[in-house]
Design an enzyme around this catalytic site. Structure first.
Site, PDB file in Angstrom:
ATOM      1  N   GLY A   1      -8.616  -1.764 -11.975  1.00 12.90           N
ATOM      2  CA  GLY A   1      -8.192  -1.944 -13.360  1.00 12.90           C
ATOM      3  C   GLY A   1      -7.692  -0.647 -13.962  1.00 12.90           C
ATOM      4  O   GLY A   1      -8.466   0.111 -14.545  1.00 12.90           O
TER       5      GLY A   1
ATOM      6  N   GLU B   1      -5.028   2.168  -9.386  1.00  7.07           N
ATOM      7  CA  GLU B   1      -3.614   2.116  -9.008  1.00  7.07           C
ATOM      8  C   GLU B   1      -2.751   2.010 -10.270  1.00  7.07           C
ATOM      9  O   GLU B   1      -2.482   0.931 -10.746  1.00  7.07           O
ATOM     10  CB  GLU B   1      -3.360   0.939  -8.081  1.00  7.07           C
ATOM     11  CG  GLU B   1      -4.168   0.994  -6.789  1.00  7.07           C
ATOM     12  CD  GLU B   1      -3.849  -0.152  -5.839  1.00  7.07           C
ATOM     13  OE1 GLU B   1      -2.713  -0.679  -5.894  1.00  7.07           O
ATOM     14  OE2 GLU B   1      -4.726  -0.513  -5.048  1.00  7.07           O
TER      15      GLU B   1
ATOM     16  N   TYR C   1       0.313   1.772   4.161  1.00 10.14           N
ATOM     17  CA  TYR C   1       1.106   0.549   4.198  1.00 10.14           C
ATOM     18  C   TYR C   1       1.878   0.407   2.900  1.00 10.14           C
ATOM     19  O   TYR C   1       1.714   1.206   1.967  1.00 10.14           O
ATOM     20  CB  TYR C   1       0.206  -0.671   4.410  1.00 10.14           C
ATOM     21  CG  TYR C   1      -1.081  -0.640   3.597  1.00 10.14           C
ATOM     22  CD1 TYR C   1      -1.106  -1.039   2.271  1.00 10.14           C
ATOM     23  CD2 TYR C   1      -2.261  -0.173   4.164  1.00 10.14           C
ATOM     24  CE1 TYR C   1      -2.277  -1.001   1.518  1.00 10.14           C
ATOM     25  CE2 TYR C   1      -3.442  -0.125   3.424  1.00 10.14           C
ATOM     26  CZ  TYR C   1      -3.438  -0.539   2.100  1.00 10.14           C
ATOM     27  OH  TYR C   1      -4.591  -0.472   1.364  1.00 10.14           O
ATOM     28  N   ASP C   2       2.752  -0.608   2.852  1.00 10.49           N
ATOM     29  CA  ASP C   2       3.604  -0.882   1.684  1.00 10.49           C
ATOM     30  C   ASP C   2       4.558   0.264   1.386  1.00 10.49           C
ATOM     31  O   ASP C   2       4.934   0.489   0.229  1.00 10.49           O
ATOM     32  CB  ASP C   2       2.764  -1.224   0.447  1.00 10.49           C
ATOM     33  CG  ASP C   2       2.041  -2.542   0.569  1.00 10.49           C
ATOM     34  OD1 ASP C   2       2.307  -3.284   1.539  1.00 10.49           O
ATOM     35  OD2 ASP C   2       1.188  -2.841  -0.283  1.00 10.49           O
TER      36      ASP C   2
ATOM     37  N   TRP D   1      -6.622  -3.501   5.378  1.00 15.38           N
ATOM     38  CA  TRP D   1      -6.466  -4.428   4.262  1.00 15.38           C
ATOM     39  C   TRP D   1      -5.695  -5.615   4.825  1.00 15.38           C
ATOM     40  O   TRP D   1      -4.554  -5.471   5.222  1.00 15.38           O
ATOM     41  CB  TRP D   1      -5.703  -3.809   3.093  1.00 15.38           C
ATOM     42  CG  TRP D   1      -5.607  -4.829   1.992  1.00 15.38           C
ATOM     43  CD1 TRP D   1      -4.730  -5.879   1.911  1.00 15.38           C
ATOM     44  CD2 TRP D   1      -6.470  -4.933   0.842  1.00 15.38           C
ATOM     45  NE1 TRP D   1      -4.979  -6.625   0.789  1.00 15.38           N
ATOM     46  CE2 TRP D   1      -6.042  -6.071   0.122  1.00 15.38           C
ATOM     47  CE3 TRP D   1      -7.553  -4.182   0.367  1.00 15.38           C
ATOM     48  CZ2 TRP D   1      -6.657  -6.460  -1.073  1.00 15.38           C
ATOM     49  CZ3 TRP D   1      -8.151  -4.588  -0.812  1.00 15.38           C
ATOM     50  CH2 TRP D   1      -7.717  -5.704  -1.525  1.00 15.38           C
TER      51      TRP D   1
END
Length: 425
Positions: free
Chosen positions: A139, A187, A252-253, A405
């Site tokens: 959050g 994030e 990743y991403d 993940w």
């Protein structure tokens, strides 16, 4: 030739040969003076379990026991608890501690008053007493607001620790002992949050240590480490690392369907032929940057995806790599992520009509079907094995380990996790 994707290594000789070359390369490279190693202690073999796994995916904590993945894990991170401006909140009380319908992990019935995933985690820890289980808090707005004042930081840490670590969920319902620490999944901090983020981590560390002194226990504190420079540049990496047991570094991403061209989603190395090469979207750049900033190698745990990212309308030039697309690849109806451009490794292993391609320079794999012009970037046992070689040799003593993940997206046998564990042990 069109081939069905298989779960195991495509051959024994090729991955072993690649792994040997790869390990020799990193053992031979000079280590920079400001890239500290560590003492070679056992590696983290981690995985994120999403609380919503029990719904459409039908994936439970019990699956980790039956498929043997729990035997391989050292750390399990439960996602998520909610970070709020005043502390923490349960995200899904039914999944977390109320549902009496989840399958037993140990074979013994759940007797209450604690039920749900937390009761299942409790049974899992009884079977695996060395397993560390953490609650991941998410959050960005809540973190930013709470971190902005000393009083807010103190209140957030105290409330989150009381709720999850001390386990005071609700009147008469306790999850004490389920969680061994806290993972901060912020994030992402903005430039305005930089100093406050450090202060918040210091407050969590202070309060966890105080509780640990009372309980004669070390409570873990970890943080999500973003891959992109635009995000990790807003974190005082060395200062934050001093408060952490380790960073969970996003491996990743790097690319996905927010872009219109195909690329590798989780490449280890750079490629000057990559049209986006100047963006430094690859794992080695991220790890190098953290090390250069003063983060010890032992505090970097590399993330590995158990899902694929895909595009469609991709011309066959270069087998679809670095090409334009018309949009995200459609997902098979059975894939429980139900997201265009994303499928699980479980789904990917059942695809037909695709040819597997391997990028030797970047340590990355992809599938391409010229008949449907569809491209999927993913990790398989070959890339995972090579990435664990990187983890073990990047600095003297190696990096801290690796995590996936997410656990539910692996195949039914847990092939990605088991390959990761084998490469790290």
């Amino acid at each position: 030739m069109s081939t069905r994707v298989v779960e195991g290594l495509p051959s024994r000789a090729l991955p072993c040969f690649l792994a040997s070359l790869f390990v020799l390369f990193f053992l031979a490279r000079p280590t920079l003076a400001n890239e500290p190693g560590h003492d070679g202690k056992s590696k983290v073999v981690g995985g994120y379990f999403e609380e919503w796994s029990i719904y459409f995916a039908g994936y439970n904590i019990a699956n980790l026991q039956t498929n043997g993945v729990a035997d391989k894990l050292t750390h399990l991170t439960y996602a998520f608890g909610n970070a709020t401006p005043t502390g923490c909140a349960i995200a899904d009380s039914w999944a977390d501690y109320q549902s009496p319908y989840l399958p037993s992990v140990s074979g013994a019935p759940y007797t209450g008053p604690l039920y749900g995933n937390f009761a299942a985690l409790q049974q899992l820890k009884q079977l695996h007493p060395n397993l560390k289980v953490m609650i991941s808090l998410a959050g960005a707005a809540g973190f930013s607001a709470a971190a902005s004042t000393a009083a807010g930081r103190q209140a957030m840490a105290a409330n989150c620790i009381d709720l999850f670590v001390s386990g005071n969920l609700a009147p008469g319902i306790s999850a004490a002992g389920v969680f061994d620490g806290i993972d901060i999944d912020w994030e992402f901090p903005t430039a305005a949050d930089t100093v406050n983020a450090t202060l918040l981590l210091q407050e969590f560390r202070k309060q966890l240590d105080a509780l640990g002194k009372t309980n004669h226990k070390h409570y873990l504190l970890t943080m999500f480490g973003p891959a992109g420079q635009q995000n990790f540049s807003n974190i005082q990496l060395a200062e934050v690392a001093r408060e952490l047991d380790f960073f969970n570094v996003q491996g990743y991403d790097y690319h996905g369907t927010w872009e219109t061209s195909t690329n590798h989603a989780s490449p280890l190395l750079d490629d000057k032929q990559d049209p986006d090469s100047s963006e430094n979207f690859y794992i080695e750049y991220t790890i190098h940057s953290y090390l250069q900033a003063g983060v010890p190698g032992e505090k970097l745990v590399l993330g590995i995806p158990t899902y694929a990212r895909g595009w469609t309308g991709v011309p066959s030039t270069n087998h679809g790599l670095y090409q334009t697309s018309t949009g995200p690849a459609p997902f098979p109806a059975a894939d429980y992520l139900q997201t265009p451009g994303v499928i699980t490794y479980l789904t990917l292993t059942g695809l037909t009509g695709y040819t597997r391609h391997f990028d030797y320079g970047r340590i990355a794999a992809w599938l391409y079907d010229p008949s449907t012009q569809t491209f999927w970037s993913y990790d398989d046992p070959v890339t995972v094995l090579l990435k664990t070689g990187y983890v073990r040799t990047r600095v003297p003593g190696g990096l801290g380990g690796a995590f996936v993940w997410a656990l539910k997206d692996d195949d039914a046998n847990g092939t990605i996790v088991k390959t990761m564990a084998a490469g790290l042990n």
